[in-house]
Design a protein around this motif. Structure first.
Motif, short mmCIF file in Angstrom:
data_model
loop_
_atom_site.label_atom_id
_atom_site.label_comp_id
_atom_site.label_asym_id
_atom_site.label_seq_id
_atom_site.Cartn_x
_atom_site.Cartn_y
_atom_site.Cartn_z
N LEU A 159 -20.64 -47.69 -15.33
CA LEU A 159 -21.76 -48.66 -15.24
C LEU A 159 -23.15 -48.29 -15.38
CD1 LEU A 159 -20.17 -51.05 -12.26
CD2 LEU A 159 -19.98 -51.22 -14.89
N PHE A 160 -23.31 -46.92 -15.31
CA PHE A 160 -24.51 -46.39 -14.96
C PHE A 160 -25.00 -45.39 -16.14
CE2 PHE A 160 -22.75 -47.12 -10.78
CZ PHE A 160 -23.79 -47.98 -10.19
N PHE A 199 -16.64 -38.75 -26.94
CA PHE A 199 -17.67 -39.34 -26.01
C PHE A 199 -18.70 -38.03 -25.82
CE2 PHE A 199 -19.66 -41.46 -22.26
CZ PHE A 199 -20.51 -42.12 -23.10
N ILE A 200 -18.00 -37.08 -25.22
CA ILE A 200 -18.97 -35.95 -24.55
C ILE A 200 -19.50 -35.16 -25.94
CG2 ILE A 200 -18.84 -33.73 -23.30
CD1 ILE A 200 -16.77 -35.11 -21.67
N ALA A 201 -18.72 -35.12 -26.90
CA ALA A 201 -19.02 -34.18 -28.04
C ALA A 201 -20.47 -35.20 -28.79
CB ALA A 201 -18.10 -34.20 -28.93
N GLU A 202 -20.20 -36.33 -28.61
CA GLU A 202 -21.53 -37.08 -29.40
C GLU A 202 -22.44 -37.09 -28.44
OE1 GLU A 202 -18.75 -39.68 -32.40
OE2 GLU A 202 -19.70 -40.73 -30.64
N GLN A 217 -15.28 -29.32 -20.41
CA GLN A 217 -15.23 -29.80 -19.02
C GLN A 217 -14.08 -30.76 -18.72
OE1 GLN A 217 -17.22 -28.85 -16.26
NE2 GLN A 217 -18.22 -27.25 -17.61
N SER A 218 -13.83 -31.47 -19.82
CA SER A 218 -12.72 -32.44 -19.88
C SER A 218 -11.31 -31.68 -19.62
CB SER A 218 -12.55 -32.93 -21.28
OG SER A 218 -11.41 -34.04 -21.27
N ARG A 273 -25.04 -33.79 -17.87
CA ARG A 273 -24.08 -33.29 -16.96
C ARG A 273 -23.43 -34.52 -16.08
NH1 ARG A 273 -27.21 -28.44 -16.02
NH2 ARG A 273 -28.14 -29.27 -14.24
N LEU A 274 -24.40 -35.21 -15.70
CA LEU A 274 -23.83 -36.55 -14.98
C LEU A 274 -22.86 -37.52 -15.83
CD1 LEU A 274 -23.89 -38.40 -12.48
CD2 LEU A 274 -26.06 -39.57 -13.71
N ILE A 275 -23.31 -37.48 -17.05
CA ILE A 275 -22.39 -38.34 -18.14
C ILE A 275 -21.08 -37.58 -18.20
CG2 ILE A 275 -22.11 -38.79 -20.52
CD1 ILE A 275 -25.25 -39.35 -20.65
N THR A 276 -21.12 -36.32 -18.32
CA THR A 276 -19.94 -35.43 -18.67
C THR A 276 -19.09 -35.77 -17.42
OG1 THR A 276 -20.96 -33.90 -20.05
CG2 THR A 276 -18.97 -33.10 -18.96
#
Length: 482
Positions: free
Chosen positions: A211-212, A147-150, A163-164, A29-32
């Motif tokens: 960066l994270f 990116f999110i799908a992968e 979410q996008s 979720r954070l990545i998203t």
């Protein structure tokens, strides 16, 4: 070893690599959230122009840019032309340098474009800087969903990719609200410069957040960097068994495909060309609904019904609020219903809304009643558009195309979608001037064609992993060729 999309190392063996499915879900979720800062900037930049345009049409001595219907269309569409180039070239860049590093570059261009548009002294510089900003918008539109799908588990992919779209419409809603607040708080005509400058904020947040987070495990695996891909999967999946199963799916039958994608890979395989054509058709479908004509020009449409500038800008907040609510409902629906039924239902509602809007503007006299009825038709249109069509489009762009050329093909398909957007954005003000409200009946007719296209050509992808979707489409269109 290359450092692009460099994976964050897995925890040392002395410590557990899993803290339960909850921690992995939180990290995904954070990545998203971080990745969709690009979508938020995308939404703000496409929405803010609706409030800025009425002030930019004022004479230069009053703080505007003396826009005419022609230059209005140029200012609105220059971002979209830039987005066509941005999404096209971002496909190649995301293949060669990775999804995450590509998004870092997008964030920098977003920031520079936002500041450039805010400081533009004349129409020529404004058009140029809107084009630059469009490069970032196009890049974000092509890279963020992929990116999110992968990164997402198959069972959660639909909702996470959606979410996008939620962040796009949230960015537009924020733009409408800030436009209205600034328009009422400031007596200065140049308040439009502040409206445009605020777009730099999500750009900065996107760059810092990237960066994270790690790079895409599928991109890493497709480049033969299996250990790095495994390290990423260990951070975003809940069990080692799931990691190994997914890694086997990603790497299965791909030794021969672990090279940098080339355009000849697309030209050589007929089934990929067919799927690309479906993606381009979907881009035509979403743009010729007229969605961005409403997003960019709603205040101008409402002004034609007798509303003042500030009142028309304030009424546009309804666009943003309805779009956010509709997208939230769409995210809930997309996990429960197929892609095709949602598209078909949405297109049917859009056709009804456009016919109703054309009738209201043609046959109801200029009055508050006409203003409210026109706004109701626009909001009805946006509700079904954002609930059933837009989220499914962006989801399909992340699902349809094969891994070894996904960046290139997604970039090309989204690029052509932006070309369609630019055509609609450029022509709409002039069509409204020359043809009047018949324009909305023309859009309704085009959407009947789009409905037939979805019915006949668009496959159902619900419930399949990305690898299974690829195998299904390859088998289906190889059989068609045979």
């Amino acid at each position: 070893m290359p450092t692009t999309d460099q994976a964050i190392p897995a925890p040392p063996p002395s410590q557990p690599t899993k803290s339960g499915s909850t921690s992995e879900s939180r990290f995904v979720r954070l990545i998203t959230v971080i990745a969709t800062m690009g979508a938020l900037a995308f939404g703000y930049d496409t929405g803010v122009i609706s409030g800025a345009l009425p002030f930019m049409t004022l004479p230069q001595e009053q703080g505007g840019l003396s826009l005419t219907p022609l230059t209005e269309g140029l200012v609105a569409s220059s971002l979209v032309f830039g987005a066509a180039f941005g999404s096209f070239f971002s496909g190649h860049f995301s293949e060669s340098r990775g999804r995450r590093d590509s998004l870092k570059l997008v964030a920098i261009i977003f920031f520079l474009g936002a500041i450039g548009t805010a400081l533009a002294p004349n129409v020529e510089i404004m058009v140029l800087m809107r084009f630059v900003l469009g490069l970032a918008v196009g890049g974000a539109s092509a890279i963020v969903p992929v990116f999110i799908a992968e990164m997402a588990p198959p069972g959660r992919r639909a909702r996470l990719v959606s979410q996008s779209e939620l962040m796009i419409v949230s960015g537009q809603c924020i733009a409408y609200i800030s436009n209205a607040v600034l328009a009422h708080l400031s007596d200065e005509a140049e308040v439009w410069r502040v409206m445009l400058a605020l777009a730099a904020v999500p750009a900065a947040l996107l760059w810092l957040g990237l960066l994270f987070i790690p790079g895409s495990p599928r991109w890493l695996a497709a480049r033969g960097r299996i250990d790095e891909a495994r390290a990423v999967l260990q951070r975003i999946r809940s069990s080692d068994a799931q990691v190994e199963k997914e890694l086997d799916e990603i790497t299965g039958e791909r030794e021969q495909e672990a090279h940098q994608a080339r355009w000849r890979d697309i030209a050589a395989e007929r089934w990929i060309r067919i799927v690309l054509a479906i993606g381009i058709g979907l881009g035509f479908m979403i743009q010729f609904t007229g969605i961005n004509a409403f997003m960019y020009f709603t205040p101008i449409i409402l002004q034609s019904t007798g509303l003042g500038t500030n009142a028309a800008i304030t009424a546009t907040i309804g666009n943003g609020v309805v779009a956010v609510i509709a997208t939230l409902v769409g995210i809930w629906l997309i996990g429960r219903h197929g892609r095709r039924p949602m598209l078909l239902t949405g297109l049917g509602a859009v056709i009804v809304a456009q016919l109703a809007l054309g009738a209201v503007l043609l046959y109801v006299p200029v009055s508050p009643l006409q203003s409210y009825a026109a706004l109701a038709c626009i909001l009805f249109f946006l509700f079904f558009m954002q609930m059933l069509i837009a989220p499914v489009y962006w989801l399909l762009m992340s699902e349809l195309f094969p891994l070894h050329v996904r960046g290139l093909v997604t970039g090309l398909a989204v690029s052509i979608q932006w070309v369609f957007n630019s055509i609609v954005s450029f022509l709409f003000p002039m069509m409204l001037t020359e043809l009047g409200y018949i324009t909305f009946f023309i859009l309704a007719g085009i959407n009947v064609v789009s409905l037939a296209f979805v019915l006949l050509c668009v496959p159902e992808t619900r419930g399949k992993s990305l690898e299974k979707i690829e195998a299904f489409l390859k088998d289906r269109h190889s059989l068609d060729e045979a």
